[in-house]
Design an enzyme around this catalytic site. Sequence first.
Site, PDB file in Angstrom:
ATOM      1  CB  CYS A   1      18.779 -28.169  17.346  1.00 28.57           C
ATOM      2  SG  CYS A   1      17.093 -27.623  17.119  1.00 28.57           S
TER       3      CYS A   1
ATOM      4  CG  HIS B   1       9.854 -31.827  34.249  1.00 34.39           C
ATOM      5  ND1 HIS B   1       8.540 -32.215  34.115  1.00 34.39           N
ATOM      6  CD2 HIS B   1       9.847 -30.483  34.303  1.00 34.39           C
ATOM      7  CE1 HIS B   1       7.770 -31.148  34.103  1.00 34.39           C
ATOM      8  NE2 HIS B   1       8.529 -30.081  34.212  1.00 34.39           N
TER       9      HIS B   1
ATOM     10  CD  GLU C   1      11.177 -29.932  18.516  1.00 28.30           C
ATOM     11  OE1 GLU C   1      12.012 -30.850  18.434  1.00 28.30           O
ATOM     12  OE2 GLU C   1      11.304 -28.844  17.905  1.00 28.30           O
TER      13      GLU C   1
END
Length: 264
Positions: free
Chosen positions: A35, A81, A125
Amino acid sequence: MSKATLTKRLEFCSSHRYHNPQWDDAKNRAVFGLCNNVNTHGHNYLLEVTLRGDIDPVTGMIINLYDLKHTLNQILEQFDHKNLNLDTPYFAKRIPTTENLAVTLWHIFKKHPDLPYPDALRLYEDETLYAEVNESFMNGDLQSSNRESAVIARRYVFSAVHQSRTGNIQGHDYDLWIATKGHISDDTGQVMNLQTVDQIVRAQVLTRFDQQNLSRDEAFANIPVTDSALAKVIWETLAPHFQTPPLYRISVSQQPDAVAVFSV
Ligand code: NI
């Protein structure tokens, strides 16, 4: 006065990167793993928000569903987005973890004049991780430092057999959710390091039960192997390893229409 709740489910996509500028690259990589990659990566988030309010005597609704969808979509536009680190104002000082994103959405919903009061919020998630917040976890607001708590839950799957009451051997694919609840760390944006959670669950649960006959496990010497009994055994096995933060909830299911939950 009685209150009703309504849960709405929505999806949105965002990208993010976990990075604490106060640490060097090595520490960032060690704590956040992939990550922390310089290239951001994206997730398809699933949001479940539960709102609480009075039922309007004329419309029979807490809020008009069309208006609700419109308002929620308007709020989510600033995340959908988008790069959470760069395109939104919320993560300049906070790491855009699932926990921090859930808390951020909570505060936005709570302040919004067109929404009923949020009762609970769960943010997936992906299919293996969700964060959950509700009013009792909150302390402070978006501007203050992280003093909120959250639940973070991680999903594991394993396969095992057990003896049924009639003596037949039955095999199941088990779906296991391990949830822990604690303060969100300022340094990591997390309730608990997920690699640590994985290590504990692998060592204590998966190596013990995956591909095994549960009826031969000492925990089931005197009790049949049911999903509820398994959830309790897993709770008792993991509890000593989850002290800060403590375990919150263990869910076990082996079919989509039934979930056994063990919690305090
Ligand atoms: Ni991510």
